[in-house]
Design an enzyme around this catalytic site. Structure first.
Site, PDB file in Angstrom:
ATOM      1  N   GLU A  51       2.912 -14.787   9.533  1.00 37.78           N
ATOM      2  CA  GLU A  51       2.354 -15.360   8.310  1.00 37.78           C
ATOM      3  C   GLU A  51       3.470 -15.968   7.476  1.00 37.78           C
ATOM      4  OE1 GLU A  51      -0.626 -14.075   4.682  1.00 37.78           O
ATOM      5  OE2 GLU A  51       0.949 -12.664   5.271  1.00 37.78           O
ATOM      6  N   ARG A  53       4.526 -16.926   4.151  1.00 37.85           N
ATOM      7  CA  ARG A  53       4.157 -16.743   2.751  1.00 37.85           C
ATOM      8  C   ARG A  53       4.937 -17.742   1.901  1.00 37.85           C
ATOM      9  NH1 ARG A  53       1.795 -12.149   0.546  1.00 37.85           N
ATOM     10  NH2 ARG A  53       2.276 -13.240  -1.393  1.00 37.85           N
ATOM     11  N   ARG A  87      -0.197 -17.624  -1.516  1.00 31.19           N
ATOM     12  CA  ARG A  87      -1.032 -16.676  -2.263  1.00 31.19           C
ATOM     13  C   ARG A  87      -1.048 -16.975  -3.759  1.00 31.19           C
ATOM     14  NH1 ARG A  87      -4.214 -15.099  -0.076  1.00 31.19           N
ATOM     15  NH2 ARG A  87      -3.341 -13.588   1.412  1.00 31.19           N
ATOM     16  N   HIS A 148      -8.487  -9.525  -2.758  1.00 31.02           N
ATOM     17  CA  HIS A 148      -7.489  -8.484  -3.004  1.00 31.02           C
ATOM     18  C   HIS A 148      -7.831  -7.691  -4.260  1.00 31.02           C
ATOM     19  CE1 HIS A 148      -5.630 -11.813  -0.809  1.00 31.02           C
ATOM     20  NE2 HIS A 148      -4.888 -10.898  -0.216  1.00 31.02           N
ATOM     21  N   LYS A 175     -11.157 -11.335   5.209  1.00 30.93           N
ATOM     22  CA  LYS A 175     -10.137 -10.323   4.928  1.00 30.93           C
ATOM     23  C   LYS A 175     -10.341  -9.696   3.552  1.00 30.93           C
ATOM     24  CE  LYS A 175      -5.215  -9.946   3.801  1.00 30.93           C
ATOM     25  NZ  LYS A 175      -3.980 -10.701   3.538  1.00 30.93           N
ATOM     26  N   ARG A 217      -3.500   1.618   8.233  1.00 31.26           N
ATOM     27  CA  ARG A 217      -3.412   0.281   8.838  1.00 31.26           C
ATOM     28  C   ARG A 217      -3.730   0.294  10.332  1.00 31.26           C
ATOM     29  NH1 ARG A 217      -0.327  -3.951   5.593  1.00 31.26           N
ATOM     30  NH2 ARG A 217      -0.490  -3.169   3.472  1.00 31.26           N
ATOM     31  N   SER A 236       5.413  -7.776   2.099  1.00 34.42           N
ATOM     32  CA  SER A 236       4.703  -8.760   1.281  1.00 34.42           C
ATOM     33  C   SER A 236       3.601  -8.124   0.448  1.00 34.42           C
ATOM     34  CB  SER A 236       4.102  -9.851   2.179  1.00 34.42           C
ATOM     35  OG  SER A 236       3.130  -9.311   3.045  1.00 34.42           O
ATOM     36  N   GLN A 240       3.345  -1.703   3.015  1.00 38.47           N
ATOM     37  CA  GLN A 240       3.355  -2.377   4.312  1.00 38.47           C
ATOM     38  C   GLN A 240       4.417  -1.752   5.211  1.00 38.47           C
ATOM     39  OE1 GLN A 240       4.666  -6.731   4.959  1.00 38.47           O
ATOM     40  NE2 GLN A 240       2.459  -6.844   4.638  1.00 38.47           N
TER      41      GLN A 240
END
Length: 258
Positions: A51, A53, A87, A148, A175, A217, A236, A240
């Site tokens: 990804e 970002r 984002r 989110h 998502k 996760r 990110s 994570q």
């Protein structure tokens, strides 16, 4: 066997929605030199998806500069699929990016073939998401629509409905990313993931954030999430885990899957 979508999404021949869930590593370096070095490091780990970002990049202030860096990152990654994400600051982005510039960046990245998928927030609205969907469809790129909540985990009904609205806007992959504050919220997200997997035919991604969410996760994939995120250094999003740890857990849960 974990529950699978009836309509998996393929990025450069790699299935999002396969028996073995996908792992995505975000590229979050801030300047060009560091981004290229980070891309080389990530490529050596061979994740399923990377990804980009772009909201972290200093080049994000210029569409031309960001596109040039994306092109170089694309070359470094070889055949690893690239998800482009810019984002919104309100949903965890590093810096504010003008919406029209974001759309322009997405359209150019899709047209050039640099981006195999792009992420748009559900809060952008149907009209804006539709513009990006049209660009993605014209070049065979996938659209991720995301939501989110950095404070808590909504109730199961709300999470499942949010994923449904994302598919209604045109998402190929829906998502949600939510903060886990308790064991009860952890169970709520797992139940939501399973319900959504049984209700919707396309891939879903359910991300648990925060210290308590880290262990969910890989476990969330067992309940139907088709992709999870792991870091190669700097994260990110809160909680994570490192790529090596996630891969180890995936090997334990799904190592028997070809």
């Amino acid at each position: 066997m974990r529950p699978l979508p009836k309509e998996p999404v393929y990025l450069r021949g790699r299935a999002i929605g396969a028996a073995r869930p996908a792992i995505c590593i975000p590229l979050v370096a801030m300047d060009r030199e560091d981004a290229l070095e980070e891309a080389k490091n990530i490529a050596s780990l061979s994740p399923d998806v990377v990804e980009a970002r772009v909201d972290f990049w200093s080049e994000s202030s210029s569409v031309d500069a960001a596109c040039a860096l994306l092109s170089d990152v694309r070359q470094i990654l070889g055949d690893i699929p690239l998800l482009l994400t810019c984002r919104k600051k309100e949903e965890g982005g590093y810096r504010h990016i003008d919406q029209e510039e974001k759309i322009s960046l997405y359209e150019r990245a899709i047209a050039s073939g640099a981006a195999d998928a792009v992420d748009m927030e559900l809060s952008c609205g149907q009209e804006v998401i539709g513009r990006v969907k049209e660009a993605a469809r014209s070049r065979g790129a996938a659209l991720v629509v995301s939501f989110h909540d950095f404070n808590a985990t909504p109730r199961k009904r709300e999470i499942v409905e949010v994923l449904g609205r994302e598919f209604e806007t045109g998402a190929d992959i829906a998502k949600v990313a939510v903060m886990i504050n308790s064991h009860e919220e952890a169970l709520e997200l797992l139940a939501s993931t399973l319900e959504a997997r049984r209700r919707y035919t396309k891939p879903v991604v359910a991300v648990a954030m925060g210290e308590m969410g880290a262990f969910l996760r890989p476990l969330g994939c067992f309940f139907g999430s088709d992709l999870t995120f792991a870091s190669s250094g700097r994260a990110s999003a809160p909680g994570q885990p490192p790529f090596e740890a996630i891969k180890c857990y995936m090997d334990m849960l799904f190592g028997f899957v070809a």
